[in-house]
Design a protein around this motif. Structure first.
Motif, PDB file in Angstrom:
ATOM      1  N   HIS A 158       0.751  -1.235   0.130  1.00 17.11           N
ATOM      2  CA  HIS A 158       0.162  -0.064  -0.032  1.00 17.11           C
ATOM      3  C   HIS A 158       1.094   1.236  -0.272  1.00 17.11           C
ATOM      4  O   HIS A 158       1.941   1.355   0.521  1.00 17.11           O
ATOM      5  CB  HIS A 158      -0.911  -0.073   1.440  1.00 17.11           C
ATOM      6  CG  HIS A 158      -2.141   0.882   1.218  1.00 17.11           C
ATOM      7  ND1 HIS A 158      -2.992   0.889   0.200  1.00 17.11           N
ATOM      8  CD2 HIS A 158      -2.425   2.066   1.962  1.00 17.11           C
ATOM      9  CE1 HIS A 158      -3.917   1.941   0.493  1.00 17.11           C
ATOM     10  NE2 HIS A 158      -3.475   2.747   1.356  1.00 17.11           N
ATOM     11  N   PRO A 159       0.363   2.417  -0.358  1.00 17.75           N
ATOM     12  CA  PRO A 159       1.303   3.488  -0.638  1.00 17.75           C
ATOM     13  C   PRO A 159       1.743   4.103   0.748  1.00 17.75           C
ATOM     14  O   PRO A 159       0.855   4.077   1.589  1.00 17.75           O
ATOM     15  CB  PRO A 159       0.297   4.535  -1.370  1.00 17.75           C
ATOM     16  CG  PRO A 159      -0.537   3.792  -2.231  1.00 17.75           C
ATOM     17  CD  PRO A 159      -0.797   2.312  -1.579  1.00 17.75           C
ATOM     18  N   GLY A 160       2.959   4.191   0.826  1.00 16.13           N
ATOM     19  CA  GLY A 160       3.481   4.507   2.152  1.00 16.13           C
ATOM     20  C   GLY A 160       4.223   3.488   2.684  1.00 16.13           C
ATOM     21  O   GLY A 160       5.171   3.803   3.829  1.00 16.13           O
ATOM     22  N   SER A 161       4.110   2.212   2.444  1.00 11.87           N
ATOM     23  CA  SER A 161       4.823   1.131   2.526  1.00 11.87           C
ATOM     24  C   SER A 161       4.539   0.960   4.137  1.00 11.87           C
ATOM     25  O   SER A 161       5.769   0.259   4.709  1.00 11.87           O
ATOM     26  CB  SER A 161       6.387   1.276   2.239  1.00 11.87           C
ATOM     27  OG  SER A 161       6.503   1.337   1.096  1.00 11.87           O
ATOM     28  N   ARG A 162       3.656   1.054   4.674  1.00  9.09           N
ATOM     29  CA  ARG A 162       3.211   0.510   5.979  1.00  9.09           C
ATOM     30  C   ARG A 162       2.320  -0.659   6.008  1.00  9.09           C
ATOM     31  O   ARG A 162       2.078  -1.130   7.310  1.00  9.09           O
ATOM     32  CB  ARG A 162       2.529   1.476   6.778  1.00  9.09           C
ATOM     33  CG  ARG A 162       3.229   3.011   6.867  1.00  9.09           C
ATOM     34  CD  ARG A 162       2.418   4.208   7.482  1.00  9.09           C
ATOM     35  NE  ARG A 162       2.230   3.914   8.740  1.00  9.09           N
ATOM     36  CZ  ARG A 162       2.874   4.481   9.824  1.00  9.09           C
ATOM     37  NH1 ARG A 162       4.052   4.892   9.665  1.00  9.09           N
ATOM     38  NH2 ARG A 162       2.477   4.153  11.181  1.00  9.09           N
ATOM     39  N   LEU A 163       1.921  -1.159   4.775  1.00  9.35           N
ATOM     40  CA  LEU A 163       1.116  -2.132   4.923  1.00  9.35           C
ATOM     41  C   LEU A 163       1.460  -2.895   3.587  1.00  9.35           C
ATOM     42  O   LEU A 163       1.348  -2.427   2.392  1.00  9.35           O
ATOM     43  CB  LEU A 163      -0.323  -1.827   4.769  1.00  9.35           C
ATOM     44  CG  LEU A 163      -1.327  -3.025   4.384  1.00  9.35           C
ATOM     45  CD1 LEU A 163      -1.345  -4.114   5.507  1.00  9.35           C
ATOM     46  CD2 LEU A 163      -2.692  -2.335   4.397  1.00  9.35           C
ATOM     47  N   GLY A 164       1.834  -4.295   3.826  1.00 12.41           N
ATOM     48  CA  GLY A 164       2.120  -5.118   2.552  1.00 12.41           C
ATOM     49  C   GLY A 164       1.329  -6.564   2.564  1.00 12.41           C
ATOM     50  O   GLY A 164       1.138  -7.122   3.626  1.00 12.41           O
ATOM     51  N   VAL A 165       1.175  -7.112   1.257  1.00 10.81           N
ATOM     52  CA  VAL A 165       0.556  -8.446   1.450  1.00 10.81           C
ATOM     53  C   VAL A 165       1.507  -9.313   0.111  1.00 10.81           C
ATOM     54  O   VAL A 165       1.757  -8.989  -0.873  1.00 10.81           O
ATOM     55  CB  VAL A 165      -0.834  -8.354   0.873  1.00 10.81           C
ATOM     56  CG1 VAL A 165      -1.238  -9.887   0.487  1.00 10.81           C
ATOM     57  CG2 VAL A 165      -1.528  -7.642   2.198  1.00 10.81           C
ATOM     58  N   LEU A 166       1.559 -10.496   0.578  1.00 15.15           N
ATOM     59  CA  LEU A 166       2.000 -11.654  -0.480  1.00 15.15           C
ATOM     60  C   LEU A 166       0.764 -12.676  -0.415  1.00 15.15           C
ATOM     61  O   LEU A 166       0.193 -12.946   0.352  1.00 15.15           O
ATOM     62  CB  LEU A 166       3.132 -12.322  -0.108  1.00 15.15           C
ATOM     63  CG  LEU A 166       4.670 -11.691   0.054  1.00 15.15           C
ATOM     64  CD1 LEU A 166       5.557 -12.730   0.406  1.00 15.15           C
ATOM     65  CD2 LEU A 166       4.905 -11.271  -1.369  1.00 15.15           C
ATOM     66  N   VAL A 167       0.449 -12.912  -1.808  1.00 17.08           N
ATOM     67  CA  VAL A 167      -0.637 -13.952  -1.809  1.00 17.08           C
ATOM     68  C   VAL A 167      -0.318 -15.228  -2.916  1.00 17.08           C
ATOM     69  O   VAL A 167       0.263 -14.704  -4.056  1.00 17.08           O
ATOM     70  CB  VAL A 167      -2.283 -13.438  -2.294  1.00 17.08           C
ATOM     71  CG1 VAL A 167      -1.765 -12.481  -3.632  1.00 17.08           C
ATOM     72  CG2 VAL A 167      -3.229 -14.295  -2.216  1.00 17.08           C
ATOM     73  N   GLU A 168      -0.510 -16.160  -2.685  1.00 16.44           N
ATOM     74  CA  GLU A 168      -0.221 -17.135  -3.498  1.00 16.44           C
ATOM     75  C   GLU A 168      -1.655 -17.720  -4.368  1.00 16.44           C
ATOM     76  O   GLU A 168      -2.617 -18.090  -3.681  1.00 16.44           O
ATOM     77  CB  GLU A 168       0.234 -18.650  -2.984  1.00 16.44           C
ATOM     78  CG  GLU A 168       0.663 -19.721  -4.185  1.00 16.44           C
ATOM     79  CD  GLU A 168       0.947 -20.898  -3.411  1.00 16.44           C
ATOM     80  OE1 GLU A 168       1.424 -21.928  -4.097  1.00 16.44           O
ATOM     81  OE2 GLU A 168       0.868 -21.070  -2.156  1.00 16.44           O
ATOM     82  N   VAL A 169      -1.538 -17.574  -5.782  1.00 10.54           N
ATOM     83  CA  VAL A 169      -2.878 -18.108  -6.496  1.00 10.54           C
ATOM     84  C   VAL A 169      -2.462 -19.065  -7.588  1.00 10.54           C
ATOM     85  O   VAL A 169      -0.819 -18.883  -7.902  1.00 10.54           O
ATOM     86  CB  VAL A 169      -3.347 -16.655  -7.425  1.00 10.54           C
ATOM     87  CG1 VAL A 169      -3.925 -15.723  -6.394  1.00 10.54           C
ATOM     88  CG2 VAL A 169      -2.221 -16.017  -8.205  1.00 10.54           C
ATOM     89  N   PHE A 170      -3.175 -19.901  -7.819  1.00 10.57           N
ATOM     90  CA  PHE A 170      -2.930 -20.610  -8.942  1.00 10.57           C
ATOM     91  C   PHE A 170      -4.162 -20.957  -9.774  1.00 10.57           C
ATOM     92  O   PHE A 170      -5.390 -20.543  -9.544  1.00 10.57           O
ATOM     93  CB  PHE A 170      -2.744 -22.333  -8.412  1.00 10.57           C
ATOM     94  CG  PHE A 170      -3.770 -22.708  -7.456  1.00 10.57           C
ATOM     95  CD1 PHE A 170      -4.586 -23.452  -7.775  1.00 10.57           C
ATOM     96  CD2 PHE A 170      -3.972 -22.115  -6.048  1.00 10.57           C
ATOM     97  CE1 PHE A 170      -5.657 -24.193  -7.045  1.00 10.57           C
ATOM     98  CE2 PHE A 170      -4.858 -22.576  -5.233  1.00 10.57           C
ATOM     99  CZ  PHE A 170      -5.815 -23.729  -5.676  1.00 10.57           C
ATOM    100  N   GLY A 171      -4.065 -21.532 -10.965  1.00 12.49           N
ATOM    101  CA  GLY A 171      -5.248 -21.986 -12.080  1.00 12.49           C
ATOM    102  C   GLY A 171      -4.870 -21.451 -13.312  1.00 12.49           C
ATOM    103  O   GLY A 171      -3.583 -21.283 -13.667  1.00 12.49           O
ATOM    104  N   ASP A 172      -5.682 -21.549 -14.259  1.00  9.28           N
ATOM    105  CA  ASP A 172      -5.292 -21.409 -15.834  1.00  9.28           C
ATOM    106  C   ASP A 172      -5.768 -20.119 -16.294  1.00  9.28           C
ATOM    107  O   ASP A 172      -5.730 -19.682 -17.353  1.00  9.28           O
ATOM    108  CB  ASP A 172      -6.109 -22.435 -16.460  1.00  9.28           C
ATOM    109  CG  ASP A 172      -5.499 -23.761 -16.048  1.00  9.28           C
ATOM    110  OD1 ASP A 172      -4.403 -23.994 -15.778  1.00  9.28           O
ATOM    111  OD2 ASP A 172      -6.524 -24.804 -16.014  1.00  9.28           O
TER     112      ASP A 172
END
Length: 276
Positions: A158-172
């Motif tokens: 998120h702008p400001g770098s006070r909140l971040g996320v990694l997510v694993e997605v899969f599919g076609d």
């Protein structure tokens, strides 16, 4: 001996320390640059020791993702003030640490601190040097690595770098677009789990008990308390389970429906909010 302005400038370029600190170190070292560098590093250790008990609640959350999308890293690097968090040297250090975590994938902080940055210093030494230069407590609070054999790791900061996320997605389907939508959803709505089956039993039990007690206090008959509690638990799932949440870009859809449209599914996520 007299220390020239050129010598001070050279030491500053080598270490990044302040002009006065460089001048004093060179004077104390008799003009010997190697000794002066060691003195500056020792000063960093002294500053770190003095500030060890201080609270470092500001800082940055930074991510790094491999070019093939098969791995991603997230790290929270802390300092004492927002002013330092906006310092470019601090931000560069945080980005370097994130890249190093991505490449080496350490399992714990002590292992990370022993790794070497591109300039040859260990992360621990770089922390001490930066602490000495900036004069604030600098610390790496936590980090995580996600890898994916068949899907992709998507990041969102998120702008400001006070909140971040990694997510694993899969599919076609549309992994990048849908993955970013999911990452933004996680950032905005802070779900507890991807699926209701992943909500800890202790959390479910607590929510049921709270709902029963609230209904009892409202005078509801004892024989319908469990039914009321189950209904409120369903509402809890819709608020706190990622796939059941209303999609932030179109509230007429659930996240699960948005992902089904895109031909994508989500396996897991990591969400770091500064100071959580």
């Amino acid at each position: 001996m007299a220390i020239s302005a050129q010598d001070v400038k050279r030491l500053r370029e080598m270490t990044g320390a302040g002009m006065m600190d460089c001048k004093q170190a060179l004077e104390e070292a008799g003009g010997d640059f190697e000794v002066a560098i060691e003195l500056l590093r020792k000063k960093g250790q002294k500053v770190a020791a003095k500030r060890a008990e201080r609270e470092a609640k500001e800082g940055l959350v930074v991510t790094a993702v491999a070019a093939d999308g098969r791995a991603g890293a997230i790290v929270e690097v802390n300092c004492e003030t927002d002013f330092v968090a906006r310092n470019e040297e601090f931000a560069t250090f945080a980005r370097q640490v994130a890249e190093l975590i991505l490449q080496a994938q350490p399992s714990e902080l002590t292992e990370l601190l022993a790794l070497r940055l591109p300039d040859g210093r260990t992360v621990e030494t770089a922390l001490l040097d930066l602490t000495g230069k900036i004069g604030e407590k600098i610390a790496i609070r936590r980090f995580a690595v996600l890898t994916s054999d068949q899907g992709r790791i998507i990041s969102y900061v998120h702008p400001g770098s006070r909140l971040g996320v990694l997510v694993e997605v899969f599919g076609d389907g549309q992994l990048e677009e849908a993955g970013r939508d999911v990452a933004m959803q996680v950032a905005a709505m802070n779900p507890l789990a991807v699926r209701r089956e992943e909500v800890p039993e202790s959390v479910r039990a607590k929510e049921l008990e709270i709902a029963r007690e609230a209904a009892r206090n409202e005078g509801k008959p004892e024989h319908i308390l469990d039914r009321i509690a189950q209904g409120k638990l369903e509402r809890f799932y819709k608020d706190h389970v990622l796939l059941e949440q209303a999609f932030i870009k179109d509230a007429t859809l659930s996240v699960a429906q948005r992902l089904a449209q895109a031909g994508v599914n989500v396996r897991r996520f990591v969400r770091y909010a500064l100071g959580d």
